[in-house]
Structure formats: C-alpha cells, structure tokens
Design an enzyme around this catalytic site. Structure first.
Site, mmCIF file in Angstrom:
data_model
loop_
_atom_site.group_PDB
_atom_site.id
_atom_site.type_symbol
_atom_site.label_atom_id
_atom_site.label_comp_id
_atom_site.label_asym_id
_atom_site.label_seq_id
_atom_site.Cartn_x
_atom_site.Cartn_y
_atom_site.Cartn_z
ATOM 1 N N TYR A 26 10.637 -0.678 -1.357
ATOM 2 C CA TYR A 26 9.562 0.252 -1.693
ATOM 3 C C TYR A 26 9.919 1.730 -1.574
ATOM 4 C CZ TYR A 26 6.965 -4.089 -1.251
ATOM 5 O OH TYR A 26 6.535 -5.384 -1.397
ATOM 6 N N ASN A 75 -1.658 0.109 -8.859
ATOM 7 C CA ASN A 75 -0.691 -0.748 -8.186
ATOM 8 C C ASN A 75 -1.530 -1.668 -7.303
ATOM 9 O OD1 ASN A 75 1.156 -2.033 -6.577
ATOM 10 N ND2 ASN A 75 2.414 -0.223 -6.223
ATOM 11 N N HIS A 81 -1.632 -10.879 -7.419
ATOM 12 C CA HIS A 81 -1.463 -12.327 -7.545
ATOM 13 C C HIS A 81 -2.713 -13.108 -7.161
ATOM 14 C CE1 HIS A 81 2.413 -10.438 -7.233
ATOM 15 N NE2 HIS A 81 2.171 -10.154 -5.973
ATOM 16 N N ASP A 88 -11.744 -8.240 -13.012
ATOM 17 C CA ASP A 88 -13.052 -8.156 -13.651
ATOM 18 C C ASP A 88 -13.639 -6.747 -13.559
ATOM 19 O OD1 ASP A 88 -12.898 -10.810 -14.398
ATOM 20 O OD2 ASP A 88 -14.306 -11.521 -12.866
ATOM 21 N N HIS A 101 4.301 -1.365 -10.276
ATOM 22 C CA HIS A 101 4.840 -1.954 -9.047
ATOM 23 C C HIS A 101 6.130 -1.228 -8.708
ATOM 24 C CE1 HIS A 101 1.968 -5.225 -9.071
ATOM 25 N NE2 HIS A 101 2.178 -5.310 -10.375
ATOM 26 N N LEU A 102 6.294 -0.859 -7.459
ATOM 27 C CA LEU A 102 7.499 -0.163 -7.026
ATOM 28 C C LEU A 102 8.730 -1.050 -7.142
ATOM 29 C CD1 LEU A 102 5.871 1.485 -3.923
ATOM 30 C CD2 LEU A 102 6.739 2.720 -5.915
ATOM 31 N N SER A 103 8.594 -2.301 -6.736
ATOM 32 C CA SER A 103 9.722 -3.235 -6.782
ATOM 33 C C SER A 103 9.650 -4.067 -8.059
ATOM 34 C CB SER A 103 9.711 -4.156 -5.557
ATOM 35 O OG SER A 103 8.594 -5.033 -5.607
ATOM 36 N N ARG A 112 5.175 -13.980 -6.589
ATOM 37 C CA ARG A 112 4.945 -12.601 -7.037
ATOM 38 C C ARG A 112 5.072 -12.451 -8.556
ATOM 39 N NH1 ARG A 112 4.782 -9.385 -2.433
ATOM 40 N NH2 ARG A 112 5.965 -10.202 -0.673
#
EC number: 4.2.1.10
Length: 150
Positions: A26, A75, A81, A88, A101-103, A112
């Site tokens: 991260y 993010n 997940h 919604d 997403h950072l990774s 993931r």
C-alpha cells in the site's frame, strides 16, 4: 463557462492505516498525505475534492447518498468483495465512478479477485499505488468537463 467540477473521494475500511499497514502493498504515505495532494491537484484544475474515509459501511453509504458530486472516485477496500449495499448506493445516486485499488488485487489472494463494483464503474485502476488516485482524478475531471461541453 462550465461550472466547477465536484469530486467525491470515498475510501473504505483500513485505509486510515496507510503508511503503516503493509507498506509493500500500500505504500509509505498516509491517507492524509494522499488526500492533501489530490485536493491540491484538483484545485489546480479548477475542481474541488471532498473526502470521506470510514471503516463503517453505513457512513460511506450516507456520504454517497448526500453527495452532490459530479463524479466519485472510490477505493472500497475490503468492501470491494462484500458490499452489495455500497454498490446499490452508487447505482442509486447514478453518479459515475472510478474504482481504485492501491495494490494489484488480481495478483493477491483469490478472494480479492471479485469486485461488486467493477462491472458498473466507468473504469478500474489497480496496482499503481497512490498514482492510481491521480490518474482517476485526472480522468474524472476530464470526463465531467467533456460532458459539460456537450
């Protein structure tokens, strides 16, 4: 002249730990540092950026419901997940969004790999660290401006 662009940045659970949590995945900057830089970049482009980070799903949902933003950068972190409710909320307000997403979530554990957001997002950016937020910001502002010119 087009109206000022408003962006809402939404960060999910555990992102308050950036800078100390798994820096290999991260990065070393704190969320506050990242958000401060994004606000400066938005301002340089004549846009404003509001931010919320919460570990509580309902707080993120409330912020989305109450937003008058032109675009959302999200993010969802671990909610990626699991959260049909957050999905919604985004669909309910019909504000376009980019998932960040950072990774690289696809290079990590199998659980993931699934996102409740990707199929509805304008775009998905993952694995580029904090630079992904900057790419999302630039894209969001450009898309809103293009829509304003129509």
């Amino acid at each position: 002249m087009s109206k000022a662009v408003k962006i809402l940045l939404v960060n999910g659970p555990n992102l308050n730990l950036l800078g100390r949590r798994e820096p290999g995945h991260y990065g070393h900057h704190t969320l506050a540092q990242i958000v401060e830089q994004l606000k400066l970049l938005a301002g340089e482009q004549g846009a404003s950026l509001d931010h919320i980070q919460s570990n509580a799903e309902h707080e993120l949902i409330d912020a989305i419901h109450q937003s008058d933003a032109d675009f959302i950068i999200i993010n969802p972190a671990a909610f990626t997940h699991t959260s049909v409710a957050l999905r919604d909320a985004l669909l309910g307000v019909a504000i376009p969004f980019i998932e960040v997403h950072l990774s690289n979530v696809h290079a990590r554990e199998a659980f993931r790999h699934h996102s409740y957001f990707s199929d509805k997002a304008v775009g998905v950016i993952c694995g580029l660290g904090e630079q992904g937020y900057r790419y999302a910001l630039d894209s969001a502002i450009a898309r809103v401006r293009a829509a304003q010119e129509k």
